[in-house]
Design a protein around this motif. Structure first.
Motif, mmCIF file in Angstrom:
data_model
loop_
_atom_site.group_PDB
_atom_site.id
_atom_site.type_symbol
_atom_site.label_atom_id
_atom_site.label_comp_id
_atom_site.label_asym_id
_atom_site.label_seq_id
_atom_site.Cartn_x
_atom_site.Cartn_y
_atom_site.Cartn_z
ATOM 1 N N ASP A 21 0.832 -1.200 0.000
ATOM 2 C CA ASP A 21 0.000 0.000 0.000
ATOM 3 C C ASP A 21 0.869 1.252 0.000
ATOM 4 N N LYS A 31 -0.910 4.509 -1.369
ATOM 5 C CA LYS A 31 -2.134 4.602 -0.588
ATOM 6 C C LYS A 31 -1.857 5.026 0.840
ATOM 7 N N VAL A 45 -9.203 1.718 -2.725
ATOM 8 C CA VAL A 45 -8.013 2.561 -2.544
ATOM 9 C C VAL A 45 -8.026 3.420 -1.302
ATOM 10 N N ASN A 73 -3.670 11.293 1.189
ATOM 11 C CA ASN A 73 -4.000 9.959 0.688
ATOM 12 C C ASN A 73 -5.142 10.035 -0.319
ATOM 13 N N SER A 102 -4.819 9.073 -4.280
ATOM 14 C CA SER A 102 -5.562 7.927 -4.803
ATOM 15 C C SER A 102 -6.628 8.303 -5.807
ATOM 16 N N GLU A 138 -4.635 0.793 -9.755
ATOM 17 C CA GLU A 138 -4.125 -0.132 -8.759
ATOM 18 C C GLU A 138 -3.134 -1.117 -9.364
#
Lengths: 118, 89, 720
Positions: free
Chosen positions: B56, B61, C411, C421, C425, C469
């Motif tokens: 992550d 993330k 995400v 974040n 994302s 992703e």
């Protein structure tokens, strides 16, 4: 969730169509402007084509009270005499005028509830 | 007649198969083994979480700071699990 | 042979009851030997059910008409494929299929967990045995549902399989659905076992999740097959009618989806334990309800309650399961306490909770609408029902929100998402969403439907998230392991099957919604009565009725229909032409009162739709020939040739059928243009692929975290 529940209950009763058997349709007065779902069995020998329209009679499951129906639209595959049907519309001068494509026939096979809403 | 014969035959077969294990002495379930299996599974999950956290972080993330914090926390929890596993031995 | 089958079922019932007793005893005394005995009872159950299946199928294959089921559902001329699959078209047969599937699944599961979950498994065995016992008792005790009932005077020929069921999809659809329903029994059984023994830890989660995912996949596949069959075979041209039977299969799938998501939260944070148990209980109850709804006539007419005598026992069993589960949860609520709390509304936990809320709301809406006839009847005395418009009004917004959540969920960070974040994302997907909206609104006719615009934008968002992703994941892997692109990609996916399988499923759902939105909002439909030479136009297509077709024993789909009447349609769109041939198959009536010739037209009739698939849009056509014009000839033939020999009757039939071709009366046609409909099935296939990816067992060494990684972590941790 509460909002959803309220919305569900409120709209369902307004949007729902009431189901009535032929004897109920004949006896109870119809509210003007409301349509009903007529449920019952197709009377043997009553099916005939009248130009674009299909005419048949629907009787109570048990009993003989029957209502003549005038229907236009797609006829589902399982439709024939003796079968259980549901058709939406309203009684007008003795004949149940059905809404287009509203004929649903129940498949007699216990396995599949192969209804075909047209 | 056919029914009765089939009934007897089938019932006997089933009975034989089912009764066989009962002949041993009733053994207690090994509680230690039970606990070890549970801890092993938890360890697996924790390792996976540590690795996922790293993934992550590298895919953006988690920020550097968040990652360090999470990683530390997870590793602490993993150590705890390992310690309890060691205790069993 | 039928007697052997009956005996097998009886012994099976007793064996199942033994499994219940032994399982409970094994759980209480913690005796491994008793547990083994209970497990073996389930194996025996599976063997007995296989025996019963073989006997029944053999009877179908040789058309042994002394078996009541064979006489009712098959005939000498029924094609072999349908003889085999006819087994589950009857009530008794489908119950047997249920128990067979349950016993096979249970055996597989118990075999694979025989060395683990030692405290929970005995109770799970007992639960599985109890469910099997219930279904078996129906087959043994109820006169209506006995698979091996025999007829004292076997008829000369059977009644044959209902023509509506003579389609491969229709034959796979019930086993798929049942595998799904049965599949959910397993996690339910383990949940009950875990509750009783107060062990709802990591091991239980891992096992339960796998079973639930398998069941979810099968159920989803069954639902898709049903919708596909409806679309391509039935005469009304749609794929979902909010029919009670359809809804009954969708509801457990929805709660199952919710469960698969919320179990992740329990695994990570130890939260939502009660909720998860509630979900799995609900899923199982809904699966039972689904099985029950198809069996009884309860929802077609209130007066039909107990039309089948199985209605009451089913309801009783469902009530028992519900009350028992609730009682169990209440008594174990201490061990179900949450270990953590929600940290922030902007977190993955919150998004998953929202996802659960939406899915459960969908389920509630569908449940309410499906059972409304009973509710309204109880409240107002009049039975009323709600139709597709009502369902769509509620389901559409909820489904749209779900698509968006499927993009946000993967995400957003656990615990608390920081603005940084979120920016990182969501920047690219958000841009994609806005761009899609703009492009579609200005350049395509999609602007006419604001709802579709929103859905399409959300779909773009979700798909871009998944792609992002994968991109970032591969990038990260290359940094960590210095691999080339393809190796990194395959390594990434095979090491994170669950995660990437999930992403694929999300993409699949988004694609499916693309098809649903397109085909709902922009569909064009017309019905018309045409004579040869006439045409209608729909959405740019000009459909011309060129000529009628009338054939004997020439059924394209191989169902053996004697008479097929149809049409040849020439279709033209912007210069491109192709031909479609919809038709209608007529099957003879078994009614002895029907005329010698007339019976060929008085039996069942099925619409053979002709459909042209396309990525951009589908063109669907169906024809309904007008038999009224033939009636005079048919009636006269019935009178004159009632005693004629078979060859003469055949010749007369051919004459009449020919007359349809030479002097065709106008026929009724329905033409539907469904934009993007094919994406529904493509999306469904993607969902299935994703599920398979998530389920795919990692080969040996990779099953555990690779030993290298584990060793490394172990070293690091011991140094810490």
């Amino acid at each position: 969730m509460l909002l959803l529940a309220t919305a569900l209950v409120w709209t369902s009763f307004n949007a729902a169509t009431e189901a009535r058997t032929p004897s109920q349709v004949l006896e109870q007065p119809a509210e003007p402007g409301r349509s009903y779902e007529l449920t019952g069995k197709v009377v043997e020998g009553s099916i005939e084509r009248d130009g674009e329209a299909l005419r048949f009679a629907v009787r109570d499951r048990v009993g003989s009270a029957s209502v003549p129906v005038s229907y236009s639209g797609v006829v589902p595959d399982p439709f024939r005499e003796g079968r259980e049907v549901i058709v939406s519309g309203a009684l007008a001068e003795g004949t149940f005028m059905a809404e287009r494509d509203s004929l649903v026939t129940k498949c007699p096979s216990k396995f599949t509830n192969a209804e075909e809403p047209a | 007649m056919e029914y009765a014969i089939a009934l007897v035959v089938l019932a006997t077969v089933v009975l034989v198969i089912v009764v066989r294990p009962l002949h041993g002495s009733a053994g207690e379930a090994d509680r230690t083994a039970e606990l070890r299996a549970e801890l092993e599974a938890a360890k697996e999950v924790k390792y996976r979480e540590i690795r996922d956290a790293e993934l992550d972080f590298r895919t953006g993330k988690l920020s550097q700071e968040d990652f360090r914090r999470t990683d530390r926390e997870l590793r602490t929890q993993a150590i705890e699990i390992l310690r309890r596993l060691d205790e069993l031995d | 042979m039928a007697a052997v089958g009956s005996a097998a079922l009886f012994v099976a019932l007793v064996t199942a009851l033994y499994a219940v007793g032994a399982g409970v005893r094994a759980g209480v005394t913690r005796s491994r030997h008793t547990a083994a005995s209970a497990r073996r009872a389930i194996y025996c159950l599976a063997a007995l059910m296989v025996l019963a299946l073989v006997i029944l199928e053999a009877a179908y294959l040789r058309t042994d008409l002394s078996f009541a089921l064979v006489a009712q559902n098959s005939s000498i001329q029924t094609p072999t494929f349908y003889k085999v699959t006819a087994m589950w078209s009857s009530q008794a047969g489908s119950l047997m299929l249920w128990v067979l599937l349950l016993s096979l699944f249970s055996s597989a599961v118990l075999y694979s967990t025989r060395a683990s979950l030692r405290e929970v498994t005995p109770y799970a065995t007992a639960v599985l045995g109890a469910v099997a016992a219930f279904f078996l008792s129906l087959m043994v005790l109820s006169p209506e549902a006995q698979p091996f009932a025999t007829l004292a005077n076997p008829p000369i020929d059977g009644q044959g399989l209902n023509p509506l069921l003579r389609h491969p999809a229709m034959m796979f659809h019930p086993p798929m659905l049942y595998t799904g329903y049965v599949g959910f029994t397993i996690p339910f059984a383990f949940a009950i076992g875990a509750l009783i023994t107060r062990r709802t830890g990591a091991e239980w989660i891992r096992a339960t999740r796998r079973f639930a995912l398998i069941a979810w996949t099968f159920l989803g596949f069954g639902i898709l097959l049903g919708a596909l069959w409806s679309y391509s075979e039935l005469g009304w041209g749609g794929y979902w009618a909010w029919d009670p039977v359809e809804n009954a299969s969708l509801m457990p799938w929805l709660t199952g989806t919710a469960f698969l998501h919320s179990i992740m939260i329990q695994e990570r944070r130890g939260m939502l334990k009660v909720w998860n148990v509630a979900l799995i209980v609900a899923t199982f109850v809904l699966a039972l309800l689904g099985t029950f709804l198809v069996r009884s006539g309860i929802l077609n007419s209130i007066h039909a309650f107990g039309e089948s005598t199985l209605g009451a026992p089913f309801l009783g069993f469902i009530a028992f399961v519900l009350i028992g589960s609730v009682a169990l949860v209440l008594s174990r609520r201490e061990s179900l306490r949450s270990e953590a709390a929600l940290d922030s509304l902007a977190s993955r936990e919150a998004v998953f909770l929202l996802n659960n809320l939406v899915l459960v709301s969908l389920c509630v809406v569908i449940f309410y609408g499906t059972f409304f006839p009973l509710i309204s009847s109880a409240l107002t005395g009049a039975e009323a029902s709600v139709g597709p418009p009502w369902f769509n009004a509620f389901v559409a917004p909820l489904a749209i929100v779900l698509v968006l959540l499927a993009g946000i969920g993967p995400v957003i960070a656990w615990r608390r998402a920081t603005p940084a974040n979120l920016r990182r994302s969501f920047r690219i997907p958000a841009v994609a969403m806005v761009v899609t909206f703009g492009v579609l609104a200005t350049l395509t006719p999609a602007a006419s439907s604001p709802t579709s615009l929103i859905v399409f934008s959300f779909i773009a968002f979700t798909i871009v998230v998944a792609l992002q992703e994968v991109w970032r994941g591969v990038g990260a892997r290359r940094v960590m392991a210095d691999e080339s692109w393809p190796v990194a990609l395959s390594g990434l996916i095979s090491r994170n099957r669950h995660r990437y399988g999930g992403y694929v499923v999300h993409v699949g759902i988004a694609t499916l919604m693309l098809g649903v939105a397109g085909s709902s909002a922009f569909v064009g439909q017309r019905d018309a009565r045409l004579s040869p030479g006439e045409s209608i136009s729909v959405d740019g297509y000009t459909v011309t009725y060129r000529e009628p077709t009338a054939e004997l024993l020439a059924d394209r789909s191989g169902t053996g229909a004697p008479v097929t009447l149809g049409a040849v349609l020439d279709v033209n769109r912007a210069g491109r032409t192709f031909t479609l041939r919809p038709s209608r198959n007529y099957y003879p009536s078994g009614d002895p009162a029907a005329g010698a010739i007339g019976r060929f037209f008085d039996g069942e009739a099925t619409s053979e739709v002709d459909l042209r698939w396309g990525l951009a849009r589908d063109l669907w056509t169906a024809v309904q020939p007008d038999l009224q014009a033939l009636r005079p000839s048919i009636d006269e033939a019935d009178r004159r040739f009632v005693d004629a020999s078979a060859p003469i009757q055949a010749a007369i039939l051919r004459e009449i059928v020919e007359s349809y071709r030479s002097e065709p009366p106008p026929a009724t046609f329905r033409v539907i243009v469904s934009p993007l409909a094919a994406w529904i099935w493509l999306g469904g296939a993607i969902v299935m692929a994703g599920a398979l990816l998530a389920l795919w067992p990692a080969a040996g060494a990779r099953r555990r975290l690779s030993s290298v990684e584990a060793a490394r972590l172990g070293r690091e941790l011991s140094r810490a």
